[in-house]
Motif scaffolding. Structure first.
Motif, PDB file in Angstrom:
ATOM      1  N   GLY A  70      -8.493   6.148   9.308  1.00 29.41           N
ATOM      2  CA  GLY A  70      -8.177   6.904   9.101  1.00 29.41           C
ATOM      3  C   GLY A  70      -7.802   8.554   9.823  1.00 29.41           C
ATOM      4  N   SER A  75      -7.117  -3.975  -5.972  1.00 32.25           N
ATOM      5  CA  SER A  75      -6.611  -4.172  -4.655  1.00 32.25           C
ATOM      6  C   SER A  75      -5.629  -5.022  -4.720  1.00 32.25           C
ATOM      7  CB  SER A  75      -7.234  -3.874  -3.931  1.00 32.25           C
ATOM      8  OG  SER A  75      -6.594  -4.113  -1.896  1.00 32.25           O
ATOM      9  N   ARG A  81       6.350   3.659   8.773  1.00 32.98           N
ATOM     10  CA  ARG A  81       7.087   2.880   7.232  1.00 32.98           C
ATOM     11  C   ARG A  81       8.468   2.964   7.390  1.00 32.98           C
ATOM     12  NH1 ARG A  81       9.341   4.154   3.183  1.00 32.98           N
ATOM     13  NH2 ARG A  81       9.991   5.865   3.556  1.00 32.98           N
ATOM     14  N   LEU A 111       0.940   0.096   6.046  1.00 33.41           N
ATOM     15  CA  LEU A 111       1.262   1.430   6.873  1.00 33.41           C
ATOM     16  C   LEU A 111      -0.353   1.447   6.352  1.00 33.41           C
ATOM     17  CD1 LEU A 111       1.857   3.005   8.714  1.00 33.41           C
ATOM     18  CD2 LEU A 111       2.677   4.418   6.775  1.00 33.41           C
ATOM     19  N   ALA A 112      -0.246   1.569   5.014  1.00 33.18           N
ATOM     20  CA  ALA A 112      -2.029   2.335   4.564  1.00 33.18           C
ATOM     21  C   ALA A 112      -2.795   1.574   5.406  1.00 33.18           C
ATOM     22  CB  ALA A 112      -1.831   2.141   2.765  1.00 33.18           C
ATOM     23  N   GLY A 113      -2.743  -0.139   5.391  1.00 36.55           N
ATOM     24  CA  GLY A 113      -3.682  -1.424   6.110  1.00 36.55           C
ATOM     25  C   GLY A 113      -4.477  -0.704   7.345  1.00 36.55           C
ATOM     26  N   SER A 165       3.492   8.809  10.775  1.00 38.82           N
ATOM     27  CA  SER A 165       3.680   6.978   9.544  1.00 38.82           C
ATOM     28  C   SER A 165       4.711   7.317   9.190  1.00 38.82           C
ATOM     29  CB  SER A 165       1.944   8.056   8.941  1.00 38.82           C
ATOM     30  OG  SER A 165       2.630   8.575   8.691  1.00 38.82           O
ATOM     31  N   SER A 184      -3.497   2.278   8.911  1.00 38.55           N
ATOM     32  CA  SER A 184      -4.496   3.449   8.727  1.00 38.55           C
ATOM     33  C   SER A 184      -5.798   3.377   8.338  1.00 38.55           C
ATOM     34  CB  SER A 184      -3.602   4.701   7.818  1.00 38.55           C
ATOM     35  OG  SER A 184      -4.353   5.694   7.879  1.00 38.55           O
ATOM     36  N   ALA A 185      -5.800   2.432   7.172  1.00 36.09           N
ATOM     37  CA  ALA A 185      -7.751   2.572   7.614  1.00 36.09           C
ATOM     38  C   ALA A 185      -8.286   1.417   8.063  1.00 36.09           C
ATOM     39  CB  ALA A 185      -7.787   0.785   5.834  1.00 36.09           C
ATOM     40  N   ALA A 229       4.385   1.050   2.243  1.00 34.04           N
ATOM     41  CA  ALA A 229       3.418   1.365   2.715  1.00 34.04           C
ATOM     42  C   ALA A 229       2.706   0.862   2.641  1.00 34.04           C
ATOM     43  CB  ALA A 229       3.990   2.036   1.299  1.00 34.04           C
ATOM     44  N   ASP A 230       1.927  -0.183   1.835  1.00 34.61           N
ATOM     45  CA  ASP A 230       0.599  -1.225   1.883  1.00 34.61           C
ATOM     46  C   ASP A 230       0.603  -1.946   3.631  1.00 34.61           C
ATOM     47  OD1 ASP A 230       0.266  -0.650  -1.132  1.00 34.61           O
ATOM     48  OD2 ASP A 230       0.912  -2.479  -1.145  1.00 34.61           O
ATOM     49  N   ARG A 254      -2.431   8.564  12.422  1.00 34.99           N
ATOM     50  CA  ARG A 254      -1.191   8.972  12.196  1.00 34.99           C
ATOM     51  C   ARG A 254       0.129   9.032  12.774  1.00 34.99           C
ATOM     52  NH1 ARG A 254      -3.478  15.071   9.640  1.00 34.99           N
ATOM     53  NH2 ARG A 254      -5.332  13.917   7.851  1.00 34.99           N
TER      54      ARG A 254
END
Length: 224
Positions: free
Chosen positions: A49, A5, A65, A40-42, A61, A44-45, A37-38, A54
């Motif tokens: 989660g 990562s 994005r 947004l994932a960060g 989400s 969310s994490a 996308a990365d 969301r």
């Protein structure tokens, strides 16, 4: 997984720096999509989660994005397809210090020195016996994506021989230099460009590169 990562994020940062400096040769929009996308994932994490994560400010989400993609594209990509200044119309004749190259490209000092004579080349600054100065033309337009292949061919040449090769006008190139043909534009101190030279500079990038590759191979063969 954590190391992978970190490696991916480092690669994205390097690509974004290249995009900002007008040197990214990949698909700008695909890069923006990946970064969005990365991001947004960060988010969310960090939110754990949970289902409630969301939605942000009442948006799904996917909507978030798309908004990130839109904003990043507005900030980083101009209408001409590159970030930063518009594509130049001529090549600079200046020589940059290592510090200026680092500031312009965003690469680290260690990467710059490791890449010397492999990704780009340097010469000894005028009036000095040692040190490094980098001809600025090699950081223009799409030259950085083509130069490593040519430097691999010229790897047995000294730094000065490499610079002489790229900067010297060639009859077979309608009295243009390999640097000009490779970049598809004349040096800023060239006073006139005749029709034959304009046609040479207007050739597709692949055709121009092939001509310089052939000259580089002849250069190496003549020195053997």
């Amino acid at each position: 997984m954590e190391l992978a990562s970190k490696h991916n994020h480092a690669g994205e940062k390097a690509d974004l720096r290249a995009l900002v400096n007008g040197q990214y040769t990949g698909d700008e929009h695909a890069l923006i999509e990946k970064v969005a996308a990365d991001l947004l994932a960060g988010v969310s994490a960090r939110a754990g989660g949970k289902p409630g994560a969301r939605k942000i400010a009442g948006l799904s989400s996917e909507a978030v994005r798309k908004e990130i993609v839109l904003r990043l594209a507005e900030w980083l990509i101009r209408d001409n397809g590159r970030a930063g200044d518009a594509r130049p119309s001529c090549l600079p004749v200046a020589r940059w210090s290592p510090e200026k190259v680092i500031d312009h490209t965003g690469i680290s000092k260690s990467t710059l020195y490791r890449g010397d004579h492999a990704q780009f080349y340097s010469v000894v600054p005028p009036g000095k016996k040692n040190g490094r100065a980098y001809p600025a033309w090699q950081f223009t337009a799409d030259v950085p994506s083509h130069l490593p292949h040519l430097l691999e061919i010229l790897r047995s040449n000294s730094r000065m021989q490499v610079n002489t090769f790229f900067m010297s006008e060639q009859e077979s190139l309608d009295d243009l230099s390999p640097a000009e043909v490779l970049a598809g534009m004349p040096f800023e101190d060239r006073l006139t460009v005749v029709p034959a030279q304009e046609r040479m500079l207007a050739l597709p990038a692949r055709a121009r590169l092939d001509r310089i590759v052939a000259l580089a191979r002849m250069e190496v063969a003549d020195l053997d």
